[in-house]
Motif scaffolding. Structure first.
Motif, PDB file in Angstrom:
ATOM      1  N   GLU A 261      -7.859  -3.174  -9.107  1.00 54.18           N
ATOM      2  CA  GLU A 261      -7.431  -2.094  -8.562  1.00 54.18           C
ATOM      3  C   GLU A 261      -6.728  -2.375  -7.232  1.00 54.18           C
ATOM      4  OE1 GLU A 261     -10.377  -2.666 -10.089  1.00 54.18           O
ATOM      5  OE2 GLU A 261     -11.478  -0.903 -10.372  1.00 54.18           O
ATOM      6  N   ASN A 262      -7.283  -3.441  -6.660  1.00 53.87           N
ATOM      7  CA  ASN A 262      -6.916  -4.052  -5.251  1.00 53.87           C
ATOM      8  C   ASN A 262      -5.435  -4.786  -5.366  1.00 53.87           C
ATOM      9  OD1 ASN A 262      -8.758  -2.618  -3.586  1.00 53.87           O
ATOM     10  ND2 ASN A 262     -10.190  -4.754  -3.503  1.00 53.87           N
ATOM     11  N   ARG A 263      -5.407  -5.401  -6.602  1.00 51.22           N
ATOM     12  CA  ARG A 263      -4.175  -6.093  -6.777  1.00 51.22           C
ATOM     13  C   ARG A 263      -2.877  -5.279  -7.169  1.00 51.22           C
ATOM     14  NH1 ARG A 263      -4.989 -11.348 -10.773  1.00 51.22           N
ATOM     15  NH2 ARG A 263      -6.459 -12.606  -9.248  1.00 51.22           N
ATOM     16  N   LEU A 264      -3.353  -3.892  -7.845  1.00 52.34           N
ATOM     17  CA  LEU A 264      -2.312  -2.961  -8.027  1.00 52.34           C
ATOM     18  C   LEU A 264      -1.772  -2.171  -6.632  1.00 52.34           C
ATOM     19  CD1 LEU A 264      -0.650  -0.796  -9.675  1.00 52.34           C
ATOM     20  CD2 LEU A 264      -2.952   0.418  -9.926  1.00 52.34           C
ATOM     21  N   LEU A 265      -2.726  -2.063  -5.830  1.00 55.86           N
ATOM     22  CA  LEU A 265      -2.466  -1.570  -4.486  1.00 55.86           C
ATOM     23  C   LEU A 265      -1.524  -2.557  -3.714  1.00 55.86           C
ATOM     24  CD1 LEU A 265      -5.881   0.039  -3.472  1.00 55.86           C
ATOM     25  CD2 LEU A 265      -3.902   1.293  -4.384  1.00 55.86           C
ATOM     26  N   LYS A 266      -1.927  -3.946  -3.835  1.00 47.36           N
ATOM     27  CA  LYS A 266      -1.203  -4.948  -3.285  1.00 47.36           C
ATOM     28  C   LYS A 266       0.490  -4.955  -3.781  1.00 47.36           C
ATOM     29  CE  LYS A 266      -0.625  -8.866  -0.680  1.00 47.36           C
ATOM     30  NZ  LYS A 266      -1.494  -9.769  -0.880  1.00 47.36           N
ATOM     31  N   LYS A 267       0.452  -4.716  -4.902  1.00 47.39           N
ATOM     32  CA  LYS A 267       1.762  -4.971  -5.553  1.00 47.39           C
ATOM     33  C   LYS A 267       2.563  -3.979  -5.251  1.00 47.39           C
ATOM     34  CE  LYS A 267       3.958  -6.007 -10.027  1.00 47.39           C
ATOM     35  NZ  LYS A 267       4.241  -7.575  -9.789  1.00 47.39           N
ATOM     36  N   ALA A 268       1.967  -2.606  -5.194  1.00 44.71           N
ATOM     37  CA  ALA A 268       2.789  -1.439  -4.789  1.00 44.71           C
ATOM     38  C   ALA A 268       2.939  -1.646  -3.463  1.00 44.71           C
ATOM     39  CB  ALA A 268       1.804  -0.508  -5.314  1.00 44.71           C
ATOM     40  N   LEU A 269       2.189  -2.124  -2.564  1.00 46.05           N
ATOM     41  CA  LEU A 269       2.557  -2.277  -0.938  1.00 46.05           C
ATOM     42  C   LEU A 269       3.555  -3.044  -0.993  1.00 46.05           C
ATOM     43  CD1 LEU A 269       1.737  -2.258   1.987  1.00 46.05           C
ATOM     44  CD2 LEU A 269       0.022  -3.997   1.713  1.00 46.05           C
ATOM     45  N   ILE A 270       3.630  -4.280  -1.518  1.00 50.01           N
ATOM     46  CA  ILE A 270       4.896  -5.349  -1.441  1.00 50.01           C
ATOM     47  C   ILE A 270       6.155  -4.232  -1.907  1.00 50.01           C
ATOM     48  CG2 ILE A 270       6.225  -7.317  -2.458  1.00 50.01           C
ATOM     49  CD1 ILE A 270       3.308  -8.369  -2.726  1.00 50.01           C
ATOM     50  N   PHE A 271       6.193  -3.570  -3.103  1.00 49.58           N
ATOM     51  CA  PHE A 271       7.362  -2.782  -3.315  1.00 49.58           C
ATOM     52  C   PHE A 271       7.851  -1.649  -1.981  1.00 49.58           C
ATOM     53  CE2 PHE A 271       6.810  -4.087  -7.441  1.00 49.58           C
ATOM     54  CZ  PHE A 271       7.806  -3.678  -8.271  1.00 49.58           C
ATOM     55  N   ALA A 272       6.559  -0.994  -1.311  1.00 46.42           N
ATOM     56  CA  ALA A 272       7.032  -0.314  -0.315  1.00 46.42           C
ATOM     57  C   ALA A 272       7.468  -0.851   0.569  1.00 46.42           C
ATOM     58  CB  ALA A 272       5.423   0.521   0.147  1.00 46.42           C
ATOM     59  N   GLU A 273       7.014  -2.128   0.999  1.00 46.21           N
ATOM     60  CA  GLU A 273       7.631  -3.023   2.049  1.00 46.21           C
ATOM     61  C   GLU A 273       9.230  -3.372   2.041  1.00 46.21           C
ATOM     62  OE1 GLU A 273       3.869  -5.523   3.768  1.00 46.21           O
ATOM     63  OE2 GLU A 273       5.051  -6.131   1.963  1.00 46.21           O
TER      64      GLU A 273
END
Length: 439
Positions: free
Chosen positions: A186-198
């Motif tokens: 779950e946190n890996r998914l959120l981290k990956k989407a955060l990188i996209f957002a950045e």
């Protein structure tokens, strides 16, 4: 496919010249409360409602785009204000204010609507900010590792023989063990989407003015996720499910999946914004309610409750507690269209809220006979200053009584003491809270 969709504004009708090609479509109008609009909520008279966005009327052949009624409406600003929610109740309500149909073909949008990706990213950053105010969710993860001079969990003898014994690495032991960690899918998914957002924030022109404001948030989020890997496979993303025990995660995971799907799970697709977008809709009436809620809480803080439930599945937009008690409802009506249109029905509706014992209890009133004799002040909040014209069902002497009903000026902050009394109705008031305009 037409190069551009049919373009209309809220409450406008589709021009006659386009109707021949869509005459076989059954337009049903607005969905049930908080439902998903079909064909942007267009009714049987080909007239748009209060939804903006774009959708296919005939997939891959004819699309439609509905723009805000006021061309300079800053719905991005409304979106940002609506994200400033302080509890799960408001967050859940906001999540139903817009929707994206990622499974449908993309539509070429007019530039006025080319803000879907920024809206999605702002929502995601807001969700992560709230989520990381507490410690990230942790769970047990199975790890296999070639450890040095220690045993953890159990020894995997086959791997140990191949990697250590046969290679004369006697100091190593290949083990499998459980690790309690935040580095979970779950946190890996959120981290990956955060990188996209950045990446999106750094590349999109629409974020240029907001970049300095967002940078501290992004730095804080990166720190919160520094122990979490961004390595996650597509099959793992699909396996992640929501959990009733972690409600704050559910919405963040939903939006994270939308971001990754939006760019086909590849950072290579995060280029400068283009005008191709999946169909989407924004419920301007609900967004206006949240915009007004933000303005109310600026002045009255915790004395304001939002979307307060009454009996028989009724729900009033706001109540103001404290010494001076109010029942308040936002009406997304740029203007009451003609004499009698809407205002009398709105007064009747809000009068019902002011007599609902369930709502009165939440105002702090005991539903005793004494309290029934106390009238609660009622307030209608609407976007544009206007004169309520309720002539038509009135006698001449009543009409003369409302001629001096002056328009209320735009207000930056809602102060109920500025509200104008509605003639003919006791303890009924009105005040205009304008839609934000682009600068």
């Amino acid at each position: 496919m037409d190069s551009l969709p049919i373009i209309i504004h809220e409450h406008e009708a589709i021009p006659e010249k386009f109707r021949e090609n869509i005459k076989d479509i059954t337009f049903v109008g607005n969905p049930d409360y908080m439902g998903v609009p079909q064909y942007m909520g267009i009714d049987s008279d080909y007239r748009a409602s209060y939804y903006i966005g774009a959708d296919w009327l005939v997939e891959n052949e004819q699309a439609i785009a509905v723009l805000p009624k006021m061309a300079d409406t800053d719905f991005m600003g409304m979106f940002v204000a609506a994200l400033d929610v302080n509890c799960q109740h408001e967050a859940d309500y906001f999540s139903k204010c817009y929707g994206i149909q990622l499974g449908k073909p993309a539509i070429e949008l007019p530039k006025e609507l080319n803000q879907l990706t920024p809206l999605l990213i702002l929502h995601y950053i807001s969700l992560l900010t709230k989520l990381t105010k507490r410690e990230l969710k942790k769970d047990y993860v199975t790890r296999q590792k070639n450890l040095k001079s220690k045993i953890k969990g159990k020894i995997l003898f086959s791997q140990h023989l191949q990697q250590n014994i046969f290679s004369h690495r006697e100091e190593r032991i290949f083990c499998q063990y459980q690790d309690y960690t935040a580095d979970i899918p779950e946190n890996r998914l959120l981290k990956k989407a955060l990188i996209f957002a950045e990446q999106i924030i750094s590349r999109y022109a629409s974020f240029k003015k907001r970049y300095n404001d967002l940078k501290p948030q992004l730095n804080m989020l990166s720190t919160a996720f520094q122990e979490v890997s961004a390595d996650i496979e597509l099959y793992e993303v699909r396996k992640i499910r929501t959990n009733k025990m972690f409600k704050e995660y559910n919405e963040a995971i939903r939006v994270a999946k939308m971001i990754l799907r939006r760019f086909d799970y590849s950072l290579d697709n995060v280029n400068e914004e283009n005008r191709l977008s999946p169909p989407f809709w924004i419920d301007m009436a609900r967004l206006y309610e949240m915009w007004v809620w933000d303005k109310l809480t600026e002045v009255y803080g915790s004395d304001i409750d939002f979307q307060v439930k009454g009996h028989c599945r009724t729900q009033v937009d706001y109540i103001k507690k404290g010494i001076d008690k109010w029942i308040m409802d936002a009406k997304y009506k740029p203007r009451y269209a003609n004499p009698n249109a809407g205002i009398l029905d709105d007064i009747r509706e809000i009068s019902g809220y002011a007599r609902d014992t369930k709502i009165l209890k939440q105002l702090g009133l005991k539903t005793t006979q004494v309290d029934y004799n106390e009238e609660i002040k009622c307030l209608i909040i609407y976007p544009e200053p206007q004169k309520f014209i309720i002539a038509g069902h009135l006698e001449d002497e009543d009409i003369s009584e409302i001629q001096s009903d002056a328009c209320v000026e735009f207000v930056e902050k809602i102060d109920v003491s500025q509200a104008s009394e509605i003639p003919l109705f006791r303890n009924f008031y009105k005040i205009s809270v304008p839609l934000p305009r682009k600068k």
